[in-house]
Design an enzyme around this catalytic site. Structure first.
Site, mmCIF file in Angstrom:
data_model
loop_
_atom_site.group_PDB
_atom_site.id
_atom_site.type_symbol
_atom_site.label_atom_id
_atom_site.label_comp_id
_atom_site.label_asym_id
_atom_site.label_seq_id
_atom_site.Cartn_x
_atom_site.Cartn_y
_atom_site.Cartn_z
ATOM 1 N N THR A 34 0.836 -1.202 0.000
ATOM 2 C CA THR A 34 0.000 0.000 0.000
ATOM 3 C C THR A 34 0.871 1.253 0.000
ATOM 4 O O THR A 34 0.583 2.230 -0.695
ATOM 5 C CB THR A 34 -0.934 0.009 1.229
ATOM 6 O OG1 THR A 34 -1.713 -1.186 1.232
ATOM 7 C CG2 THR A 34 -1.866 1.207 1.196
ATOM 8 N N GLU A 226 -4.194 -5.988 -5.435
ATOM 9 C CA GLU A 226 -4.680 -7.371 -5.250
ATOM 10 C C GLU A 226 -5.057 -8.006 -6.592
ATOM 11 O O GLU A 226 -6.122 -8.596 -6.754
ATOM 12 C CB GLU A 226 -5.887 -7.395 -4.296
ATOM 13 C CG GLU A 226 -5.651 -6.746 -2.949
ATOM 14 C CD GLU A 226 -4.778 -7.570 -2.019
ATOM 15 O OE1 GLU A 226 -4.187 -8.582 -2.470
ATOM 16 O OE2 GLU A 226 -4.664 -7.204 -0.834
#
Length: 783
Positions: A34, A226
């Site tokens: 992230t 993802e």
């Protein structure tokens, strides 16, 4: 060097600075993906890329919010508000709002949640007079959902020989007709379900080249978080959007691909390098989350999978404690052990409730943990329960709001047409439905022209009053914001008044929930617009879209001081100081439904890898010898994944509650689990089962107390040429060699074909009972 690069390691910097061309970032668990994604976005904007040209797609609203907030902190301004960051569904819904007219939908189309969609399926099944026990709405909906995620339209479905054959074998030949009727009904209702947000967006891009060109120019830099969780529809959409500039950056970890049941395919990430020329690959292998022991265990577990992109996690964190394996007699004992351990750790090591997570394979396992936590007075939060927006009173008010925005919404209309009670009963509703289907118009159109359909005068008057009520509320949409409209609806429909007049505890709670809904709309309306460019849509339709796409976890406070209970699937992306991985039993984890192929088993192993890598400091892995399933007490074997754990990082001295058995027996080079005869709890057929009486309480050690002293094992050094044999055909009388117990003779075989156990008399260690599924035996003589 810019400040925002200062905290990155070399691999992370490499990923951030590579901005043009296809990029695949293989981000191991806890490797700071992230941070890399958000820094990369900030770097693009620092280079002069307009925020409106950056698209970042995630799988959770939480991840999208976090990314946007981090970019704002890095840049020190509000430019990040102009980024297109959100889930696939929310971003595509936003585009579809603007382009819906091109594919025949109103711009105010309704988004059906899963319950709405299943209700439509059920209606279609009933209208087609099919057996709803054979054609279960949930089953048919899942079949339709899978088809849409694979970009299979109703026409494709009916023309697909293999799909038709599958339905014939399942004795459900009418699925194709149900699928077609369901889609037509949704279209008539001006509604899309979640899967339509992908399928219709794909059709929009494929059907209208000018629309495709528009968004290819708009989204010049695309990032997907993802990526291993993408399905075929998402994959094809990304390929279309990225075809012009090829500035496509995907971030993911094939070792955490665990959503095949939602249509996700691991092949998308495994084959990304074949989709584009000269793909840059960066592997993030440094873990910042977990201790060294946890990382070593995770690496060893996932190494058993064949389908993977090779990588080895490492960390500079401390070694940490060994992973504890805990064996209990029953699932209730497992729950008691977990609750007691949480209490003990809080007292001894000053942890808070929020530092603990109990993760399990299926939601049904939560009961034992909930009961034990309640008895101990430990606060907990359940994930996977009823979402705030799924509560009846909330859905009732939202039903009114949906109908006002989109009068074609049949599901909303059926929900609220007689709530609060106004005298429009089931017979009248059935007559309205029949008229709508007969004349191929919507239920709302029937209500608007009710005087043409032969309703009795009393009923006609009630219907006309209802139409006036909805029209008067709808007239506010252009001049008033979402809160003003919602407040007016709650008042004019008497819905809020009815809840206020209910003075029961449940009634008070429902009233408070409605007030909370109105508060959330007010807060949403008053949130700021963008500083430049686009103005944030504050319409009621935009609000309804936002809440429809929320998930259960979006409504929970992650910082609340409570123990978190959830399935492993729900835990992906989260981290906790202390994790209990519960129910590590064969046929439960791995699940009995997911061990028929190597692909299924490897996904179960990836699921185990995910649960291991959620832990930062402490990890307990527990299983119960017996567990009730479908009303019957079932004997369990430990999960095969336990046998894959490296013994040097394992502490199996912990014992759980209830009558306990011996702990693991590890070989010198393997972690095979074996049950041994003699001593405490000699086999799975011992205490508290139908096979024999439980020992008296006096013989059971105190909970978490010391264990009875076991006989010392005479260690054996394996032969130089030791290699485990196939023990499926082992026979009584054969001589064998065991890595730990040495040489011996097979005296007896017990159990069934799948759980065969051998009683072996070892020359130096006496008789032992060995589960052949887990033992490593070399057969020395043949009978």
């Amino acid at each position: 060097m810019q400040d925002y690069l200062a905290g990155l390691n070399e691999r992370q910097k490499e990923a951030v600075l590579y901005t043009d061309g296809p990029l695949m970032i293989i981000a191991g668990a806890g490797s700071g993906k992230t941070k890399v994604l958000t820094t990369r976005i900030a770097h693009l904007m620092a280079k002069g890329v307009d925020a409106f040209h950056i698209l970042a797609l995630t799988f959770t609203n939480k991840a999208a919010r976090e990314m946007k907030e981090r970019v704002e902190r890095i840049l020190g301004n509000n430019d990040a508000r102009n980024l297109y960051i959100g889930t696939f569904h929310s971003v595509f819904a936003r585009v579809l709002r603007a382009e819906a007219h091109r594919i025949g939908y109103p711009n105010s189309f309704t988004i059906y949640d899963t319950d709405d969609a299943k209700s439509v399926v059920k209606t279609v099944i009933n209208e087609m007079q099919l057996d709803d026990k054979l054609y279960k709405p949930a089953t048919i909906y899942n079949r339709i959902s899978s088809a849409k995620n694979a970009l299979v339209t109703p026409l494709d479905y009916v023309n697909d020989y293999y799909l038709q054959q599958e339905d014939m074998r399942a004795n459900r030949p009418a699925i194709a007709k149900i699928y077609d009727a369901y889609c037509k009904r949704c279209f008539k209702n001006g509604a899309m379900d979640f899967d339509d947000l992908l399928l219709k967006f794909y059709e929009l891009l494929k059907t209208f080249p000018d629309v495709l060109s528009k968004y290819q120019h708009k989204f010049r830099y695309i990032m997907i978080d993802e990526y291993q969780d993408t399905n075929p529809a998402q994959y094809e959409i990304v390929k279309l959007l990225g075809a012009m500039n090829e500035n496509v950056c995907v971030v993911g970890d094939d070792a955490q691909s665990i959503y095949s049941f939602r249509g996700a395919t691991i092949q998308n990430i495994l084959q990304f390098q074949k989709d584009y020329d000269e793909v840059k690959v960066v592997k993030l292998e440094q873990n910042y989350r977990s201790t060294q022991n946890i990382i070593h265990v995770a690496n060893e577990v996932i190494r058993n999978n064949k389908a993977q992109i090779p990588k080895v996690l490492f960390t500079e964190n401390q070694g940490g404690e060994k992973i504890r394996i805990v064996q209990t007699m029953t699932d209730n004992d497992e729950g008691k052990f977990v609750a007691d351990t949480i209490q003990e750790q809080k007292l001894r090591n000053h942890f808070s409730n929020k530092d603990f997570a109990i993760l399990y394979r299926t939601n049904a396992q939560s009961r034992a943990f909930e009961e034990s936590l309640r008895r101990m007075g430990i606060a907990y939060t359940m994930y996977g329960g009823i979402s705030f927006y799924q509560r009846k009173e909330i859905k009732d008010l939202v039903g009114y709001l949906r109908l006002i925005v989109n009068p074609r919404d049949e599901e909303a209309l059926k929900r609220i047409i007689n709530y609060p009670v106004r005298g429009i009963g089931k017979t009248t509703i059935d007559k309205i439905l029949l008229a709508a289907n007969t004349h191929n118009i919507t239920m709302w159109e029937v209500l608007e022209k009710a005087d043409q359909f032969g309703f009795r005068s009393g009923t006609l008057g009630i219907i006309q009053d209802f139409v006036i009520l909805i029209r008067s509320c709808a007239s506010m949409l252009k001049q008033h914001n979402a809160y003003d409209v919602a407040f007016h609806v709650g008042k004019q429909t008497n819905l809020v008044k009815e809840l206020f007049n209910d003075k029961s505890t449940e009634g008070l709670q429902r009233y408070e929930n409605i007030q909370e809904l109105l508060n959330s709309i007010k807060e949403w309306v008053e949130s700021p617009d963008n500083d430049e460019g686009e103005v944030v849509d504050k319409s009621l339709g935009a609000y309804l879209q936002q809440i429809t796409l929320l998930t259960d976890s979006d409504n929970k406070d992650p910082d609340a001081d409570t123990v978190k209970l959830m399935t492993i699937h729900a835990a992906k992306g989260l981290e906790f100081a202390c994790v209990f991985a519960a129910g590590l039993e064969e046929m439960l984890f791995p699940n009995a439904m997911s061990i028929n192929t190597r692909e299924e088993l490897e996904e179960e192993r990836r699921l185990f890898y995910v649960v291991v890598t959620r832990a930062k400091e402490k990890l307990w892995i527990s299983y119960a010898n017996t567990r009730y399933k479908f009303g019957s007490l079932v004997q369990n074997d430990p999960s095969r994944f336990i046998s894959e754990l490296p013994p040097e990082y394992i502490d199996n001295s912990y014992s759980g509650g209830g009558t306990r058995q011996s702990s693991f027996g590890y070989g010198n080079t393997g972690a095979a689990y074996e049950r041994m005869s003699g001593g405490w709890g000699s086999s799975r057929f011992d205490a508290a089962t139908k096979f024999g009486p439980a020992p008296s309480k006096k013989t059971v050690p105190e909970y978490l107390g010391s264990k009875p002293e076991a006989k010392k094992v005479v260690e054996h050094k394996p032969s130089v040429d030791f290699q485990a044999s196939d023990s499926s055909d082992i026979a009584v009388g054969q001589r064998v060699e065991h890595q730990k117990f040495g040489f011996g003779e097979v005296l007896k075989l017990e159990g069934n074909q799948h759980n065969k156990m051998a009683v072996i008399k070892f020359d130096s260690n006496g008789e032992k009972k060995i589960l052949l599924n887990y033992a490593r035996l070399k057969i020395l003589s043949k009978n």
